[in-house]
Scaffold this motif. Structure first.
Motif, PDB file in Angstrom:
ATOM      1  N   ALA A   2       2.974   5.498  -2.496  1.00  0.00           N
ATOM      2  CA  ALA A   2       3.247   6.745  -1.783  1.00  0.00           C
ATOM      3  C   ALA A   2       4.750   7.014  -1.692  1.00  0.00           C
ATOM      4  CB  ALA A   2       2.639   6.685  -0.376  1.00  0.00           C
ATOM      5  N   LEU A   3       5.503   5.928  -1.510  1.00  0.00           N
ATOM      6  CA  LEU A   3       6.950   6.085  -1.440  1.00  0.00           C
ATOM      7  C   LEU A   3       7.515   6.554  -2.771  1.00  0.00           C
ATOM      8  CD1 LEU A   3       9.599   5.766   0.096  1.00  0.00           C
ATOM      9  CD2 LEU A   3       9.639   3.362  -0.586  1.00  0.00           C
ATOM     10  N   GLN A  61       0.814  -1.205   0.000  1.00  0.00           N
ATOM     11  CA  GLN A  61       0.000   0.000   0.000  1.00  0.00           C
ATOM     12  C   GLN A  61       0.857   1.267   0.000  1.00  0.00           C
ATOM     13  OE1 GLN A  61      -2.594  -0.337   3.359  1.00  0.00           O
ATOM     14  NE2 GLN A  61      -3.775  -2.055   2.488  1.00  0.00           N
ATOM     15  N   HIS A  62       1.995   1.198   0.696  1.00  0.00           N
ATOM     16  CA  HIS A  62       2.838   2.392   0.824  1.00  0.00           C
ATOM     17  C   HIS A  62       3.874   2.521  -0.292  1.00  0.00           C
ATOM     18  CE1 HIS A  62       1.258   3.579   4.680  1.00  0.00           C
ATOM     19  NE2 HIS A  62       1.432   2.348   5.159  1.00  0.00           N
TER      20      HIS A  62
END
Length: 336
Positions: free
Chosen positions: A150-151, A146-147
């Protein structure tokens, strides 16, 4: 034999001594077995041995304890078979050894069962921990997935910010370099201005000193001319030369001051007002010099008048002395 030991502290102290005497793990376990069995009357077990020694793995005290009982059984059998004892005592000794062996074997089995239970409990706890870790790993992988986006977005933003920061740093460096250059130019101009002011002040001071010296010399020459005009004609001539030289030096000083003022006006615009004031002072000095020159000319005229009077005085005296002679001659001519 009971597992309870009245002098637990003494037992542990003797075990510490045995640790220093027997560095080998198996030798140490064997000596602790003998200490418990023969001195304290306690049946040694693998769990008890491991609690007292705390060396090696759990299998080491089990193997050492088995060897201890085997050695004890072998020695007891030989001693009973070869000892010169009655049959009843040999049988009683055999029964005692058999009973000890059964108890030791039971204690060993109990220790082994306890050890197995402990190992099974550890295994179950490890399996539960592994299951927990696997669940945590699954959740972590899900959160990581999930991240990830975003990363990546954050990395792109970081790159953009780094590029902007690099551009800003380059601009800042350029501005800092330009500022340093301007500051250096200002410092150089300030130094030049200060030097110009110092030079101008020194030149002006020299001019004032020269003027004061010329005035002093002029006053002394005037006094000498007034007091000794007849006897100091040669000194008057030297005085005139000195005055002319002083006038020439004053004229050169005035020209040099004008040139220095013009140079300062060209280099430093903000000193125009001060230069104007100094020019006014210079004009006043010129007027003073003109007045001094007028006074010099007046002194020269007075000196010339005094010189003419001095020259006419002998002639009047000659005419006055010749008049009685002529009168006497006229009288002698009339008598004749």
């Amino acid at each position: 034999m009971s597992d309870a030991i009245p002098d637990e502290a003494g037992l542990r102290a003797e075990i510490e001594q045995l640790k220093a005497e027997f560095p080998g793990t198996r030798d140490l376990y064997r000596e602790v077995c003998a200490l418990l069995f023969f001195r304290y009357g306690v049946t040694p077990t693998a769990n008890r041995l491991y609690q007292l020694v705390r060396r090696g793995s759990m299998s080491t005290p089990v193997a050492v304890l088995a060897g201890f009982w085997a050695d004890l059984r072998e020695k007891s059998r030989v001693r009973i078979e070869h000892a010169d004892l009655p049959e009843e005592l040999r049988e009683a000794a055999g029964e005692l050894v058999a009973m000890l062996w059964k108890r030791a074997a039971g204690a060993a089995r109990d220790a082994l069962t306890t050890l197995r239970d402990e190992v099974e409990a550890v295994r179950l706890a490890a399996e539960a921990s592994v299951a927990t870790l696997q669940a945590d790993l699954a959740r972590t992988e899900s959160a990581l997935g999930q991240h990830t986006d975003a990363l990546l977005a954050a990395q792109v933003r970081i790159q953009e910010l780094e590029q902007a920061q690099a551009a800003a740093a380059a601009t800042r460096d350029a501005l800092e370099g330009e500022l340093a250059r301007v500051q250096q130019v200002l410092r150089e101009r300030d130094m030049a201005l200060a030097q110009a002011r110092t030079d101008f002040a020194a030149e002006l001071e020299k001019q004032r000193a020269s003027t004061d010296l010329a005035e002093t010399r002029l006053q002394a020459a005037e006094r000498r001319a007034l007091l000794e005009i007849e006897r100091e004609r040669s000194a008057n001539t030297r005085l005139q030369r000195a005055m002319e030289s002083a006038q020439q030096r004053a004229a050169r000083d005035v020209e040099r001051a004008q040139a220095e003022i013009q140079s300062l006006q060209t280099q430093v615009g903000d000193l125009r007002h001060q230069a104007g004031v100094l020019e006014g002072r210079l004009e006043a000095m010129r007027a003073s010099h003109a007045a001094q020159a007028q006074e010099v000319r007046s002194v020269r005229q007075k000196a010339s008048s005094a010189d003419g009077a001095a020259r006419r005085a002998p002639r009047r005296m000659a005419r006055q002395s010749s008049s009685p002679a002529k009168a006497a001659a006229r009288k002698r001519g009339a008598k004749t």
